[in-house]
Design a protein around this motif. Structure first.
Motif, mmCIF file in Angstrom:
data_model
loop_
_atom_site.group_PDB
_atom_site.id
_atom_site.type_symbol
_atom_site.label_atom_id
_atom_site.label_comp_id
_atom_site.label_asym_id
_atom_site.label_seq_id
_atom_site.Cartn_x
_atom_site.Cartn_y
_atom_site.Cartn_z
ATOM 1 N N ALA A 48 27.997 -40.075 15.145
ATOM 2 C CA ALA A 48 27.519 -41.442 14.919
ATOM 3 C C ALA A 48 26.708 -41.901 16.134
ATOM 4 C CB ALA A 48 28.695 -42.382 14.674
ATOM 5 N N MET B 24 22.765 -43.082 15.876
ATOM 6 C CA MET B 24 22.276 -44.408 16.255
ATOM 7 C C MET B 24 21.270 -44.306 17.405
ATOM 8 S SD MET B 24 23.575 -46.585 14.186
ATOM 9 C CE MET B 24 23.563 -45.315 12.908
ATOM 10 N N ALA C 250 19.109 -52.047 19.908
ATOM 11 C CA ALA C 250 20.522 -52.431 19.765
ATOM 12 C C ALA C 250 21.350 -51.251 19.268
ATOM 13 C CB ALA C 250 20.663 -53.625 18.814
ATOM 14 N N ILE C 251 20.851 -50.576 18.223
ATOM 15 C CA ILE C 251 21.644 -49.442 17.738
ATOM 16 C C ILE C 251 21.535 -48.251 18.693
ATOM 17 C CG2 ILE C 251 21.664 -50.175 15.321
ATOM 18 C CD1 ILE C 251 19.591 -48.046 14.698
ATOM 19 N N THR D 79 21.572 -48.551 21.945
ATOM 20 C CA THR D 79 22.585 -48.822 22.957
ATOM 21 C C THR D 79 23.976 -48.534 22.407
ATOM 22 O OG1 THR D 79 21.169 -50.561 23.814
ATOM 23 C CG2 THR D 79 23.457 -50.569 24.546
ATOM 24 N N LEU D 80 24.196 -48.963 21.185
ATOM 25 C CA LEU D 80 25.471 -48.649 20.543
ATOM 26 C C LEU D 80 25.691 -47.147 20.529
ATOM 27 C CD1 LEU D 80 27.955 -49.493 18.828
ATOM 28 C CD2 LEU D 80 26.493 -49.252 16.819
ATOM 29 N N LEU E 13 26.675 -45.844 23.928
ATOM 30 C CA LEU E 13 28.071 -46.159 24.286
ATOM 31 C C LEU E 13 29.059 -45.357 23.443
ATOM 32 C CD1 LEU E 13 27.708 -49.998 24.897
ATOM 33 C CD2 LEU E 13 28.266 -48.256 26.608
ATOM 34 N N ILE E 14 28.707 -45.087 22.187
ATOM 35 C CA ILE E 14 29.570 -44.220 21.377
ATOM 36 C C ILE E 14 29.615 -42.820 21.993
ATOM 37 C CG2 ILE E 14 29.756 -43.031 19.150
ATOM 38 C CD1 ILE E 14 28.755 -45.576 17.792
ATOM 39 N N TRP F 273 29.198 -42.013 25.179
ATOM 40 C CA TRP F 273 30.027 -42.115 26.389
ATOM 41 C C TRP F 273 31.512 -42.093 25.998
ATOM 42 C CZ3 TRP F 273 28.170 -45.933 30.762
ATOM 43 C CH2 TRP F 273 28.975 -45.810 31.900
ATOM 44 N N PHE F 274 31.852 -42.882 25.000
ATOM 45 C CA PHE F 274 33.214 -42.966 24.457
ATOM 46 C C PHE F 274 33.696 -41.587 24.002
ATOM 47 C CE2 PHE F 274 35.416 -44.020 20.232
ATOM 48 C CZ PHE F 274 36.612 -44.462 20.774
ATOM 49 N N ILE G 269 20.283 -45.984 29.522
ATOM 50 C CA ILE G 269 21.080 -45.241 28.525
ATOM 51 C C ILE G 269 20.956 -43.744 28.775
ATOM 52 C CG2 ILE G 269 21.297 -44.682 26.069
ATOM 53 C CD1 ILE G 269 20.251 -47.521 25.475
#
Lengths: 490, 490, 490
Positions: free
Chosen positions: C56, C60, C245-246, C248-249, C252-253, C255-256, C309
């Motif tokens: 995901a 994104m 925006a997506i 960046t999401l 972060l996903i 990184w997570f 990013i």
């Protein structure tokens, strides 16, 4: 003379010995046992947290597949539904589903005031399914895991009735579903009820969660009727989703959460079974996606993104009942057929003029039915996966053992659930129609539910529907597409 | 003659016996003990990873609630803030917060060079809170869990100061907050400082994280002043968020991550307490959402999506301090009041003309204060949850035991933290104003911070603000809304 | 006379004793041992699920960095690629990578029919890496963890070839990569092959996953050529991403998910090593982000979101090989250099006119090479982290021990992998070009791949590219930007 002291000594040693062994038996065993409970608990909690996240998945999937003028409405429904279900299932639903009762319904443990059968409250640790002491983890953890499942069933409905249902009607229906209808079916299959006794098997809820949600969605979508302009006398108008990026995100979040959905259902952290479930779940999702890609490619000569997403989800729904009971090959076949069904069933529901904006019916209803039957076809039989006791787990499937009985039992369960949920939800929808009205006005539907029901727009800076030039834009769109204006240099 | 050998035998057996028992005591215990550490560690790490993901939640929530012309700026702030905090908290913050020191501040363990009190480095395994050896997990895991909390506090600020603060000022303020201000408060409450000694309880940080972030946000938003055009002499202009789909996603990601936020704070994988925390956390979030839905429905006759999201978040903030100490009923009441407060406080801050684009103050500041007081009202008392030692856990709450003292202690702590954080952050903001300037120029604000501060647009293909026809569009918008142009067939 | 009974007694006691001790030895040990397997398994499964979610993240990230007219295409690629890889890696790839074989390739265990070396199938529990019995967890769990890695490698390619590759070509290439190319390199380094024997170390796959994906991306991007209009004879046209925006999401996903990527690679739940890995991983990502922020700030006078990013991601790729082997300081340096390289390498590839829409090459290829070399520079040596046996773990790094040999071995491995993957992927791309054609027509590229390849639009309500007024809009855009029209009051 020499024997007495020795005898005394023997007795003394024997006594001390036994005490010590007893102590030794208790101490080292009790620690691992409580550790086992700890590991089981954090595993189930983490799986439940993953399932909770499926709320975000459903919210994104459904919102993206609908029009932007109804985005706020769908988002609101998806957030509030979990709040409502949390309270209803805590107060009543869980008691009806898992409380002590009869073969049809539980009637104890309201407000979660039931007996906590975990070893933490001095009850014996079982670690296997059992209608009463079905897991050793604390009651709070059991409840939370079951709660996120109940939330899923309610959320499935929201997609099929989207873009035309009144917010109040949906809000109330979610409460009814999670208070009574879902728990009753759950009691029959997972709470020691008559379908469980009959030998009906549904590991993670192809029927309990997905078909129940699916039947409720079907009766709702049918009663509501299609969206204005969706069908012509001889044909249909496709109403495209407004944001396939968030729909894809939603689909992948659902796939992500589904690992918790299926693997947490053993309620214990058994390494063999957890690994097996995650393997079968992923294989089925993958073949579901590939099947939908290939079939949409063959039919329309172009692989469709929405079909692929729904194919993956159909693969996931299909493996949900049997994830712990089938082989890898079984999972691949189940997922492929599930993905294929999703494509064809979407066409079928359109033929029937049942308008389902997000494809909830092909995925959850059809996938749920197929997945439940598949247990009777592909199960490797009880006593294979070592976590099953001899009498536990579904019988050897028809395709492996040649006995049609398991299939017939599964079908019987499907039919009973279908009848009950269809009738009870139809009744509920009818009552809501009488009390509040089910559907927004045509004018509200044209404006969009965001403004009519919530007084908000999801994308106020980008809303083209409020622009007078919009019709102009659309009228020239086809011509422009042919001329392929390049916008590379902006 | 027969007695001596027997006596020798007894002695010999006794010696062997003791050695064996000792060995038996050591071997089976050491293994489970290290396993307990293992399970504690992976639980805390996984919870911390969930909390890390809250960065994505805040990024989406705040970005969607602001205007598209400031989206890149908010996204950038939310990514870089965690990078900055990671380095500052590693180098200094953690030492000030948890290092050996006095009642006001720690002063050892800079750059994470502190004593690792986990059993992995031969220290005794405690598994209970303690100002020094507060958990048996490795230092690296403790640090990471605390780091993601520090990151949350810093991120809260970004929403309230959005759409007008200079990037450099925010960047620097985040460093100051995570270097000194947040760690000092944290030391008082969690690091063995004077508030902890005083009997102030805050399990997961309603005060430590959310109020600290909230006070810093309040002073920042107040000093910066409202966005241009936000308030008229006698009234206000609503500046709607540009993308409620990603805001909803952000809200659900935060709810998802909050399970880790609250349940990981025990720093051990205790099944009873972890399950209880997740239950109370979810009930409070659910009632917060439902409360905000019902109240916004009653006031405006329409349920507001943004209120529901912020209501759920307020429910989460409110239960954060007491999640381990209250009953289900307590959690439901706490969440309901938290969600209610969020709706009314949003109006109050508007009355005060404190412009908070995303609602950070009603959620984190008001929710944080309320949640901290709620511990004094609803706590079931120490020695109830079995993981508490007799002297651990807050006293029986006022509403259950009738003693007002616990409430007064909580309020004392709130006031002290309020005073310290307000003054120190005001001082910091002032210094930054002198050095860099806090606020971007009015021209930059009109253009949007994306172009002025970053030279980028978030949605370059869709940016309507750069279109000359835009004003025309907006002038006719109201008329069009009434005419309800249908766009069903496009 | 008194001795015999005593002697008998002693013998009897001795026998009973031994039996009891043996029993005591077995019972309490076997339970923790199986518990250790349980804990290892759920840890690895949860890490793998996090890595799955990176799909995901990539979807994104890549979609947002590209144009909206190609969004459906990129989303479709990112969903279907994991489905394809799941089936290919299950059937063939895993066997080539980890099956019994020679130093170059494995040739057993097709369709996952290999020997399960976990203690659950009565094999000895090792818990340390070993070319054959490299972990005690069940085979299904090993496979799933490795599968999500294979999926990552394939996904990396999709970004670099985006906006011009034909869907069929990409679909087929993914299959080839996961069937043969990725597994072969994996066998050399992780499956007991010649690079592993040589002393080449790559803990989580800076080379195995990221460089392999990077080389495949490089040959693909080079063969395809740049997008139409991307480069002018003397300069370049920036084609901005349509939705940061997506993106960046997505970042972060990633990184997570990376916490699972790196921390799960030990295949055991060792608390010290897991905590250490998560600490180093996060520090490197943070410094990567900060480095990219500072450098883009210095160069362009504005901090760039896309650079930040990609800087964080480059920090993550760079620490992937050495996350278990380096200190915190080492991680900070590695991440800083990784983030710096990402900024400069992006410029370099542009100079070379290799068009990489999402920056996959600076992040995965350059970061992967740098991270692999960094092991030779910063490793703390074997036998430091207690989970390493004496002969395990890379030698003391050049910067710590002064011996250049570890660096040379790492470089040798990098060169061999570069040569093999470049040649084999070039050959594969060539074959695909002959069979299907690699690139869509210029007309399809101008229209966008969404309509030409999928017949769908991602945002049909917002598509401005089909508007005739669009060119007008863009021509006046620069002027408007200077006039700063305020839209605050809409």
């Amino acid at each position: 003379m020499g024997w007495q002291p020795t005898l005394l000594l023997v007795i003394a040693i024997w006594l001390v010995w036994n005490g010590a062994v007893l102590a030794a038996d208790t101490t080292p065993e009790s620690l691992p046992e409580s550790l086992q409970v700890t590991v089981d608990t954090i595993w189930v909690l983490l799986c439940a947290i993953l399932v909770f996240f499926m709320n975000a998945g459903f919210a994104m999937l459904e919102t993206g597949f609908c029009q932007s003028k109804n985005a706020v409405n769908i988002l609101t429904k998806n957030v509030i539904v979990f709040g409502v279900v949390s309270l209803c299932f805590w107060a009543v639903g869980f008691a009806l589903m898992f409380g002590d009762g009869n073969a049809v319904i539980g009637y104890s443990g309201f407000f979660l005031q039931g007996l906590d059968l975990s070893p933490l409250t001095d009850e014996h640790y079982s670690g296997v399914f059992d209608s009463l002491a079905w897991a050793g983890i604390p009651l709070d953890a059991k409840f939370f895991f079951q709660l996120v499942f109940a939330g899923t069933a309610a959320t499935i409905v929201s997609g099929a009735v989207a873009e035309r249902i009144s917010f109040l009607a949906f809000f109330t229906f979610s409460a009814v579903l999670s208070l009574v209808i879902y728990p009753m079916v759950g009691h029959w299959i997972w709470g020691g009820g008559f379908l469980q006794t009959m030998g009906f098997w549904d590991f993670s809820g192809s029927t309990v969660v997905h078909s129940v949600g699916g039947w409720a969605a079907l009766t709702g979508a049918w009663l509501l009727g299609p969206r204005v302009g969706r069908y012509r006398p001889h044909g249909e108008n496709t109403i495209p989703g407004h944001n396939l990026a968030i729909s894809t995100l939603g689909g992948l979040i659902l796939w992500f959460g589904w690992f918790g959905f299926n693997a947490g259902s053993s309620m214990t952290a058994d390494p063999a079974i957890a690994s097996r479930i995650i393997l079968t779940t992923n294989l089925s999702a993958s073949t579901g996606a590939v099947a939908a890609a290939v079939i949409s490619w063959l039919i329309t000569s172009k692989p469709s993104l929405s079909m692929i997403i729904n194919g993956a989800l159909a693969g996931l729904v299909s493996i949900t009942a049997g994830c712990a009971y089938v082989t890898s090959i079984g999972a691949i076949i189940i997922g492929f057929i599930g993905g294929m069904f999703a494509v064809f069933a979407a066409g079928l529901f359109n033929q029937l003029r049942i308008d389902d904006p997000v494809g909830a019916l092909p995925v959850h209803l059809v996938g749920g039915i197929w997945g439940t039957i598949a247990v009777g076809l592909f199960s490797v039989g009880p006593n294979i996966n070592d976590w099953h006791s001899e009498t536990s787990g579904p019988a050897l499937g028809f395709l492996l053992g040649g006995d049609i009985k398991p299939v017939l039992i599964q079908i019987t369960g499907i039919v009973i659930v279908a009848a009950f949920v269809s009738i009870s939800t139809l009744f509920s929808w009818f009552m809501l129609r009488i009390i509040f009205g089910l559907r927004v006005s045509h004018q509200a539907e044209s404006t969009g539910l965001d403004l009519s029901e919530h007084g908000l727009e999801a994308y106020p800076e980008f809303s083209q529907r409020s622009l007078p030039l919009n019709n102009l834009f659309h009228s020239v769109k086809d011509n422009v597409m042919k001329s392929n204006t390049s916008t590379l240099n902006h």
